[in-house]
Every structure is written in C-alpha cells, then in structure tokens.
Design a protein around this motif. Structure first.
Motif, PDB file in Angstrom:
ATOM      1  N   GLN A 220       2.169 -15.866  -6.955  1.00  0.00           N
ATOM      2  CA  GLN A 220       2.307 -14.677  -7.727  1.00  0.00           C
ATOM      3  C   GLN A 220       3.050 -15.319  -9.148  1.00  0.00           C
ATOM      4  OE1 GLN A 220       4.922 -12.678  -5.334  1.00  0.00           O
ATOM      5  NE2 GLN A 220       6.655 -13.197  -6.067  1.00  0.00           N
ATOM      6  N   GLN A 221       2.767 -14.604 -10.465  1.00  0.00           N
ATOM      7  CA  GLN A 221       3.319 -14.586 -11.991  1.00  0.00           C
ATOM      8  C   GLN A 221       4.360 -13.954 -12.158  1.00  0.00           C
ATOM      9  OE1 GLN A 221      -0.434 -15.939 -13.647  1.00  0.00           O
ATOM     10  NE2 GLN A 221       0.758 -18.281 -13.667  1.00  0.00           N
ATOM     11  N   PRO A 222       5.845 -13.838 -11.979  1.00  0.00           N
ATOM     12  CA  PRO A 222       6.292 -13.400 -12.402  1.00  0.00           C
ATOM     13  C   PRO A 222       6.853 -12.265 -13.179  1.00  0.00           C
ATOM     14  CG  PRO A 222       7.727 -14.408 -10.732  1.00  0.00           C
ATOM     15  CD  PRO A 222       6.285 -15.265 -11.101  1.00  0.00           C
ATOM     16  N   LEU A 223       6.335 -13.458 -14.114  1.00  0.00           N
ATOM     17  CA  LEU A 223       6.339 -13.078 -15.766  1.00  0.00           C
ATOM     18  C   LEU A 223       5.053 -11.416 -16.340  1.00  0.00           C
ATOM     19  CD1 LEU A 223       6.983 -16.223 -17.625  1.00  0.00           C
ATOM     20  CD2 LEU A 223       8.761 -15.030 -17.040  1.00  0.00           C
ATOM     21  N   ASN A 224       4.213 -12.365 -15.359  1.00  0.00           N
ATOM     22  CA  ASN A 224       2.903 -11.341 -15.690  1.00  0.00           C
ATOM     23  C   ASN A 224       2.899 -10.229 -14.977  1.00  0.00           C
ATOM     24  OD1 ASN A 224       1.228 -13.293 -17.248  1.00  0.00           O
ATOM     25  ND2 ASN A 224      -0.068 -14.375 -15.446  1.00  0.00           N
ATOM     26  N   LEU A 225       4.345 -10.072 -14.545  1.00  0.00           N
ATOM     27  CA  LEU A 225       4.180  -8.858 -13.645  1.00  0.00           C
ATOM     28  C   LEU A 225       5.497  -7.998 -14.233  1.00  0.00           C
ATOM     29  CD1 LEU A 225       4.087  -9.747  -9.923  1.00  0.00           C
ATOM     30  CD2 LEU A 225       2.083  -8.408 -10.862  1.00  0.00           C
ATOM     31  N   GLY A 226       5.648  -8.977 -15.602  1.00  0.00           N
ATOM     32  CA  GLY A 226       6.955  -7.816 -15.764  1.00  0.00           C
ATOM     33  C   GLY A 226       8.064  -8.785 -16.361  1.00  0.00           C
ATOM     34  N   ALA A 227       8.200  -9.334 -15.832  1.00  0.00           N
ATOM     35  CA  ALA A 227      10.188 -10.269 -15.158  1.00  0.00           C
ATOM     36  C   ALA A 227       9.950 -10.623 -16.498  1.00  0.00           C
ATOM     37  CB  ALA A 227       9.899 -11.094 -13.930  1.00  0.00           C
ATOM     38  N   ASP A 228      11.478 -11.127 -16.776  1.00  0.00           N
ATOM     39  CA  ASP A 228      11.448 -12.467 -17.675  1.00  0.00           C
ATOM     40  C   ASP A 228      11.531 -13.285 -18.038  1.00  0.00           C
ATOM     41  OD1 ASP A 228      12.327  -9.710 -20.210  1.00  0.00           O
ATOM     42  OD2 ASP A 228      13.246  -9.294 -18.856  1.00  0.00           O
ATOM     43  N   ILE A 229      12.228 -13.678 -16.643  1.00  0.00           N
ATOM     44  CA  ILE A 229      12.847 -15.474 -16.501  1.00  0.00           C
ATOM     45  C   ILE A 229      12.199 -15.397 -14.966  1.00  0.00           C
ATOM     46  CG2 ILE A 229      14.863 -16.870 -16.105  1.00  0.00           C
ATOM     47  CD1 ILE A 229      16.216 -15.223 -18.215  1.00  0.00           C
ATOM     48  N   VAL A 230      11.940 -16.554 -14.659  1.00  0.00           N
ATOM     49  CA  VAL A 230      11.283 -16.644 -13.334  1.00  0.00           C
ATOM     50  C   VAL A 230      11.668 -18.127 -12.811  1.00  0.00           C
ATOM     51  CG1 VAL A 230       8.599 -17.762 -13.639  1.00  0.00           C
ATOM     52  CG2 VAL A 230       9.182 -17.485 -12.164  1.00  0.00           C
ATOM     53  N   MET A 231      12.923 -18.574 -12.160  1.00  0.00           N
ATOM     54  CA  MET A 231      13.385 -18.868 -11.463  1.00  0.00           C
ATOM     55  C   MET A 231      12.903 -20.045  -9.951  1.00  0.00           C
ATOM     56  SD  MET A 231      15.567 -18.834  -8.672  1.00  0.00           S
ATOM     57  CE  MET A 231      16.119 -20.771  -7.854  1.00  0.00           C
ATOM     58  N   HIS A 232      13.070 -21.424 -10.070  1.00  0.00           N
ATOM     59  CA  HIS A 232      11.951 -21.848  -8.607  1.00  0.00           C
ATOM     60  C   HIS A 232      13.819 -23.231  -8.168  1.00  0.00           C
ATOM     61  CE1 HIS A 232       8.007 -20.858  -8.695  1.00  0.00           C
ATOM     62  NE2 HIS A 232       8.213 -21.245  -9.764  1.00  0.00           N
ATOM     63  N   SER A 233      13.536 -22.558  -7.184  1.00  0.00           N
ATOM     64  CA  SER A 233      14.299 -24.105  -6.815  1.00  0.00           C
ATOM     65  C   SER A 233      13.145 -24.517  -6.107  1.00  0.00           C
ATOM     66  CB  SER A 233      14.809 -23.638  -5.103  1.00  0.00           C
ATOM     67  OG  SER A 233      14.890 -24.896  -4.529  1.00  0.00           O
TER      68      SER A 233
END
Ligand SMILES: *Cc1c(COP(=O)(O)O)cnc(C)c1O
Length: 386
Positions: free
Chosen positions: A184-197
C-alpha cells in the motif's frame, strides 16, 4: 527524479539511484566519513558534514521516496527517531488523534514524552472513521494512523481518514511498516507523510535498526529536514547501505511473504487446536473490503488464539517451534513468533489489553519466506503438543 516511469519492482532496484560518479561502482559506495574537504570556505561538492547530509544516506532517501511515490525521503537511526522528528513539528496545546492499538514504542513516545511537553493525544479505535471525526477540534494538528495494526491486524480506511484530516487542516501520517509500499502507498490514498520502521520489511534481514519518512509536500519536507539536522537522529552510512540493499529485493520478498502468509492463515484456520485467526485476507475480517481496496495483497503478519485459551498451552506452543524463532520484531526473511501478552504488551494491564483482543493465548506470527510446508509442519508439531 530519474527513472520515474518504472513499475514498482523496477523502482525498488533503480528508483532514485545513479551510478557512482568517481569510479562507476554499480552499488552505492559506503561513504564512511563525517566530513568533506572544502577547496576554499563554502566551496564543496554538496556535502559539508554527515549529520546534515551523506551520499550513501541520500541514495537511500531517494530510494524510499521513489518506492512510496514521494518527492522527498528522510532516514533516521530508528523508526522511533523518525516518529520523534514528525512529532517535533507540533507545539504545546496541539492535539493528535491516534490509532488506539498502536505499536507499543510509539504509544510510549506519545504518552511518556510528548504528553509531558503539552501535546494532547486522543487514542481512538479507527475501524469506523466517524470515531476520528468526533475527536476533531480547532487544535487538531496531526492524525496518526497505523494499518494493519499490531497485533490484531485491524484495517483502517486511509482515504476516509484523509478526507477528515484535509477538512481539519491536519497532517495525516501513516505508519506503513506492516504493509510496506509493495502492499500500500499511503500518499496515493491521501496521506501527507508515510513513516517506516525500516528495521522490519524494508531492511528485511533483521540486521539493522532504522526509520524512514517519505512525503511530497515541500514545506513539510523542509520542516522535517530542519528537525532531522537539528536533533541529529540520523542513521550511519553502513546501515543506509544495508537498507538500500534490502529494498532492492523488497518486491520478490513480499511476493513470497504474501504467498506463504495466505497458506499459513488458511492452515491455522482449519487446525483443531486453533481458536480465532486474525488476518485481513479472510472475507470475514471486519474490514476485509477496505483491505482489498487499499492493499495489493494481504501480507504475512497474522495473529491467532488457541482453542483452549490457556496461558500454559500458549507458552508451550511458542517455546516448541524449530523453524519459527521466538523473538520480538518482524518482517525478516526468517519466520518469527511472538507472544504479545508476555512480550510486546507485557506492560499493558491485562484488563486493558484483553479489551483490544490481546488475550493470554494470542500468538503473533511474522511469516517468513521459507518453504511453506516446513512452516506448516513446524506449526502442526508445536500445536499437537497440547
Ligand atoms: C518496530 C516498529 C516501530 C518502531 O521502529 P524501531 O525501528 O523499532 O524504532 C514503529 N511502528 C511499527 C509498526 C513497528 O513495527
């Protein structure tokens, strides 16, 4: 960014990468240096000091941006350091609405650090987006989503939360550790920032601790870069190299993780010693439809309970595996098993954790990329001891 039109599997290998300008090395060199020569004061080749910037780290930061379909990437010494950087954009009095069944370390950072600095947190179940809406007010500055959640594998509708967040003029952050950009690519779902461990699937080999952020908004990126440099929680060049190497095989690893995940989830569901199985790929999972829409597949993280429900049976099962390793963490090539009640969630009072489903017999699996038959017989052997 170069090579923008490639598909995901190719971007994981080439996204944002350039061959080495000095000697043509195909792999990014590990620039194990703290500082850079200047011909005359201020006359340098783009790097002055490695807290502010390092070429190996930059190669990784461009890679995470490419695979999250973002413009900017930032790398940190751990997932929590990345989260810490995001939260430092806030001021006392600002309010955050956060997923309630949050990664334990994130909860501790919010509650025990940022709450003492005057940030106000609302921890709410986000399965129904209306619950989020009901906590929005003029001070709402940030919404923190983790999906799928740990260890109950709840699914949150990112597009629905993004609508609420935009209307509130808040920043929506999605912790994408469990899903990875392959799913899943959260920015393409409308999120502003995506974070990962990146400690988990992006690194993929349980040999490095790292955090990453990716985003496309330039103003936000500048703020985050300022904090990254200001607070200094960066990762080193060797670790950057390792995660970059991990990302190159992300697509093939995830493909196999998902295949094995599906096999193991169905195997567990049919096993007489097993009670409930939590995995978003099942049609009877409460938010299966949303998972099917926003994810490309259902992943290899799952939890299950024992039919007996007994703590002593659970301890026996999790201590009897030969292929699954009993350990915290997830997302490596090797299969791991965890017992949330005594491991990751031991600090949560029994009554509290049972409310969210973390009962004594709950077992969490991070299904690796071994042969699925070996994994099934390992599970079967352990379960049949009770
Ligand atoms: C592990 C993890 C973190 C924290 O990352 P570290 O690299 O351990 O600091 C945050 N969120 C999720 C979902 C995680 O699994």
């Amino acid at each position: 960014m170069a090579k923008k039109n490639l598909k995901f599997d190719s971007l994981a290998i080439h996204g944002g990468q350039e061959s080495d300008k000095a000697y043509g090395a195909v792999m990014p060199p590990i620039y194990q240096t703290s500082t850079y020569v200047q011909a005359s004061p201020g006359d340098h080749k783009g790097y002055e000091y490695s807290r502010s910037g390092n070429p190996t780290r930059h190669a990784l930061e461009k890679s995470i941006a490419a695979i999250e379909d973002a413009q900017f990437g930032l790398a940190f010494g751990s997932g929590l350091a990345a989260i810490d950087c995001v939260l430092k954009m806030l001021k006392p009095g600002d309010e955050v609405i956060s997923t309630n069944d949050l990664y334990g370390g994130t909860y501790r950072l919010f509650k025990n650090m940022f709450e003492t600095f005057g940030i106000i947190f609302h921890f709410v179940p986000m399965g129904a987006p209306e619950t989020v809406q009901s906590h929005v007010n003029a001070n709402t500055k940030l919404i923190w989503v983790e999906t799928p959640t740990n260890p109950m594998l709840n699914i949150i509708d990112v597009e629905a939360i993004a609508e609420i967040s935009k209307a509130a003029d808040a920043i929506l952050v999605v912790d994408n550790t469990f899903a990875t950009p392959y799913l899943q690519q959260p920015l393409n779902l409308g999120a502003d920032i995506v974070m990962h461990s990146a400690t988990k699937y992006l690194g993929g080999h349980s040999d490095v601790v790292m955090g990453l952020l990716a985003l496309s908004d330039k103003t936000l990126a500048e703020k985050l870069y300022f904090i990254q440099n200001c607070s200094g929680a960066i990762c080193g060049p060797m670790d950057s190299f390792l995660v970059l190497r991990g990302i190159k095989t992300l697509a093939v690893r995830m493909q196999r993780h998902c295949e094995n995940g599906e096999i193991i989830a169905h195997f567990l569901k049919a096993h007489p010693k097993v009670g409930k199985v939590y995995w978003p790929g099942f049609e009877d999972h409460p938010n299966h439809e949303i998972a099917a829409q926003q994810m490309n597949d259902f992943g290899a993280m799952m939890s299950f309970t024992l039919a007996s429900g007994k703590l002593e049976d659970t301890i026996k099962v999790v201590s009897s595996f030969e292929v699954f390793t009993l350990a915290e963490s997830l997302g490596g090539v090797e299969s791991l098993v965890g017992h949330p009640a005594t491991m990751t969630h031991a600090s949560v009072p029994k009554e509290e954790r049972e409310k969210t489903g973390v009962v004594d017999s709950l077992i969490r699996l991070s299904v690796g990329i071994e042969d699925a038959e070996d994994l099934m017989s390992d599970l079967d052997n352990a379960l049949n001891l009770i």
